[in-house]
Design a protein around this motif. Structure first.
Motif, PDB file in Angstrom:
ATOM      1  N   PHE A 111       0.839  -1.204   0.000  1.00 34.01           N
ATOM      2  CA  PHE A 111       0.000   0.000   0.000  1.00 34.01           C
ATOM      3  C   PHE A 111       0.870   1.248   0.000  1.00 34.01           C
ATOM      4  CE2 PHE A 111      -3.065   3.011   2.115  1.00 34.01           C
ATOM      5  CZ  PHE A 111      -3.978   3.038   1.070  1.00 34.01           C
ATOM      6  N   ARG A 112       1.930   1.261   0.809  1.00 31.93           N
ATOM      7  CA  ARG A 112       2.801   2.436   0.832  1.00 31.93           C
ATOM      8  C   ARG A 112       3.496   2.639  -0.513  1.00 31.93           C
ATOM      9  NH1 ARG A 112       6.979   1.990   4.406  1.00 31.93           N
ATOM     10  NH2 ARG A 112       6.599  -0.197   4.908  1.00 31.93           N
ATOM     11  N   LYS A 113       3.857   1.565  -1.185  1.00 27.28           N
ATOM     12  CA  LYS A 113       4.482   1.680  -2.504  1.00 27.28           C
ATOM     13  C   LYS A 113       3.497   2.271  -3.523  1.00 27.28           C
ATOM     14  CE  LYS A 113       6.885  -1.048  -6.043  1.00 27.28           C
ATOM     15  NZ  LYS A 113       8.138  -0.244  -6.083  1.00 27.28           N
ATOM     16  N   LEU A 114       2.259   1.820  -3.469  1.00 34.42           N
ATOM     17  CA  LEU A 114       1.249   2.312  -4.405  1.00 34.42           C
ATOM     18  C   LEU A 114       0.835   3.751  -4.107  1.00 34.42           C
ATOM     19  CD1 LEU A 114      -0.863  -0.935  -4.590  1.00 34.42           C
ATOM     20  CD2 LEU A 114       0.181   0.192  -6.571  1.00 34.42           C
ATOM     21  N   MET A 115       0.871   4.141  -2.832  1.00 36.11           N
ATOM     22  CA  MET A 115       0.475   5.487  -2.461  1.00 36.11           C
ATOM     23  C   MET A 115       1.630   6.479  -2.586  1.00 36.11           C
ATOM     24  SD  MET A 115      -2.775   5.341  -1.738  1.00 36.11           S
ATOM     25  CE  MET A 115      -2.849   4.090  -3.057  1.00 36.11           C
ATOM     26  N   GLY A 116       2.865   6.020  -2.360  1.00 35.01           N
ATOM     27  CA  GLY A 116       4.016   6.907  -2.416  1.00 35.01           C
ATOM     28  C   GLY A 116       4.148   7.839  -1.229  1.00 35.01           C
ATOM     29  N   THR A 117       3.515   7.486  -0.098  1.00 31.55           N
ATOM     30  CA  THR A 117       3.546   8.294   1.124  1.00 31.55           C
ATOM     31  C   THR A 117       3.778   7.371   2.322  1.00 31.55           C
ATOM     32  OG1 THR A 117       1.140   8.110   1.354  1.00 31.55           O
ATOM     33  CG2 THR A 117       1.992  10.072   0.211  1.00 31.55           C
ATOM     34  N   THR A 118       3.874   7.947   3.521  1.00 27.24           N
ATOM     35  CA  THR A 118       4.106   7.108   4.707  1.00 27.24           C
ATOM     36  C   THR A 118       2.882   6.302   5.097  1.00 27.24           C
ATOM     37  OG1 THR A 118       3.378   8.732   6.366  1.00 27.24           O
ATOM     38  CG2 THR A 118       5.670   8.891   5.591  1.00 27.24           C
ATOM     39  N   CYS A 119       1.680   6.790   4.776  1.00 26.96           N
ATOM     40  CA  CYS A 119       0.414   6.155   5.151  1.00 26.96           C
ATOM     41  C   CYS A 119       0.254   6.069   6.671  1.00 26.96           C
ATOM     42  CB  CYS A 119       0.257   4.776   4.518  1.00 26.96           C
ATOM     43  SG  CYS A 119       0.269   4.816   2.713  1.00 26.96           S
ATOM     44  N   ASP A 120       0.901   6.975   7.397  1.00 28.31           N
ATOM     45  CA  ASP A 120       0.816   7.001   8.849  1.00 28.31           C
ATOM     46  C   ASP A 120      -0.473   7.677   9.306  1.00 28.31           C
ATOM     47  OD1 ASP A 120       1.624   6.479  11.427  1.00 28.31           O
ATOM     48  OD2 ASP A 120       3.577   7.477  11.220  1.00 28.31           O
ATOM     49  N   LEU A 121      -0.807   7.513  10.584  1.00 24.09           N
ATOM     50  CA  LEU A 121      -2.071   8.013  11.118  1.00 24.09           C
ATOM     51  C   LEU A 121      -2.008   8.036  12.642  1.00 24.09           C
ATOM     52  CD1 LEU A 121      -3.246   5.051  12.146  1.00 24.09           C
ATOM     53  CD2 LEU A 121      -3.975   4.885   9.785  1.00 24.09           C
ATOM     54  N   LYS A 122      -3.046   8.546  13.271  1.00 19.28           N
ATOM     55  CA  LYS A 122      -3.210   8.440  14.724  1.00 19.28           C
ATOM     56  C   LYS A 122      -4.051   7.198  15.030  1.00 19.28           C
ATOM     57  CE  LYS A 122      -3.160  13.457  15.585  1.00 19.28           C
ATOM     58  NZ  LYS A 122      -3.200  13.967  14.196  1.00 19.28           N
ATOM     59  N   TRP A 123      -3.842   6.610  16.225  1.00 21.84           N
ATOM     60  CA  TRP A 123      -4.620   5.426  16.584  1.00 21.84           C
ATOM     61  C   TRP A 123      -4.774   5.343  18.099  1.00 21.84           C
ATOM     62  CZ3 TRP A 123      -2.238   1.673  19.621  1.00 21.84           C
ATOM     63  CH2 TRP A 123      -0.830   1.739  19.697  1.00 21.84           C
ATOM     64  N   ARG A 124      -5.761   4.553  18.523  1.00 20.98           N
ATOM     65  CA  ARG A 124      -6.003   4.335  19.951  1.00 20.98           C
ATOM     66  C   ARG A 124      -6.814   3.048  20.123  1.00 20.98           C
ATOM     67  NH1 ARG A 124      -8.463   8.791  20.929  1.00 20.98           N
ATOM     68  NH2 ARG A 124     -10.579   8.042  20.631  1.00 20.98           N
ATOM     69  N   GLU A 125      -6.348   2.146  20.944  1.00 19.43           N
ATOM     70  CA  GLU A 125      -7.084   0.917  21.246  1.00 19.43           C
ATOM     71  C   GLU A 125      -7.892   1.131  22.511  1.00 19.43           C
ATOM     72  OE1 GLU A 125      -5.059  -2.838  21.128  1.00 19.43           O
ATOM     73  OE2 GLU A 125      -3.610  -2.113  19.657  1.00 19.43           O
TER      74      GLU A 125
END
Length: 244
Positions: A111-125
């Motif tokens: 997915f990161r290769k196809l998007m060309g970005t870090t694909c990072d985000l915020k998260w919380r369990e």
């Protein structure tokens, strides 16, 4: 739901959490891939599964050449996916194979290769309540849905989500902690179509949710290859005579 008995689907799953964490195996005793494969098979698709620890991660040339749509779930072992296999999947997407990226697959190499970005985000369990708003109600992936649907307990993903602007944004999530997230994103890369769908934390029974199953099923149908004539590239003679 859309049904297509000729559509060949490969369900790929890391398959690590289910073997090592009772909280996960409680909901997915035979693996997340088994649940996905079951409801996609019931929708009429021809389904096979593949997992990380199989030779070539189960994604041999033969398997991929006979796959119309690949679904991808991964989390704890993104780095163990071979770069050679990532290149193989990437080529197939550009050639027209559909790709459905689920939940923590946002951090997968492919997915990161196809998007060309870090694909990072915020998260919380913290088992937030998630309300998923349909913001493209005429899109085929949203067929038959109302204005929104809800998941009682889910992991929170929050903006900013470091992805390119989607070609079409189908869903936006709101969480009981106050965050929002672009949770249903459609892209085209080469001849292939990609759908990222957010829900699916491994310790929760999200993939048993009937509307989540409906969305994934319709996502697979949408991402299926469209028959086209081969593309031509390179030096091309003029169509019409002209004077220099």
């Amino acid at each position: 739901m859309t049904s297509n008995t000729n559509l060949r689907v490969t369900v790929w799953n890391e398959y690590r959490h289910e073997r090592n964490d009772e909280r996960v195996s409680k909901h997915y005793p035979e693996g997340i891939h088994a649940v996905l494969a079951d409801f996609l098979s019931k929708a009429g698709y021809s389904v096979r599964t593949a997992t990380l620890d199989e030779p070539e991660h189960g994604l041999t040339e033969e398997v991929l050449n006979n796959t119309d749509v690949l679904t991808w779930w991964g989390h704890m072992a993104h780095g163990e996916v071979s770069d050679e296999i990532v290149e193989r999947v990437h080529k197939r997407v550009l050639d027209g194979m559909g790709l459905i990226v689920l939940h923590s697959g946002h951090f997968s190499k492919i997915f990161r290769k196809l998007m060309g970005t870090t694909c990072d985000l915020k998260w919380r369990e913290s088992n937030d309540h998630e309300r998923i708003w349909v913001v493209a109600p005429d899109h085929p992936i949203a067929e038959g849905l109302g204005d929104y649907f809800e998941i009682d307990d889910e992991e929170m993903y929050g903006e900013h989500f470091d992805i390119p602007a989607p070609d079409t944004l189908v869903f936006v999530s709101w969480f009981s902690g106050g965050e929002v997230f672009r949770s249903g994103c459609c892209y085209s890369r080469g001849r292939g179509k990609i759908f990222y769908f957010r829900p699916g934390h491994e310790t929760l029974p999200t993939y048993h949710h009937p509307i989540v199953q409906q969305v994934i099923t319709q996502g697979v149908s949408w991402a299926a290859p469209t028959p086209r004539k081969p593309r031509t590239f390179g030096n091309t003679p003029a169509l019409e005579p002209y004077k220099k």
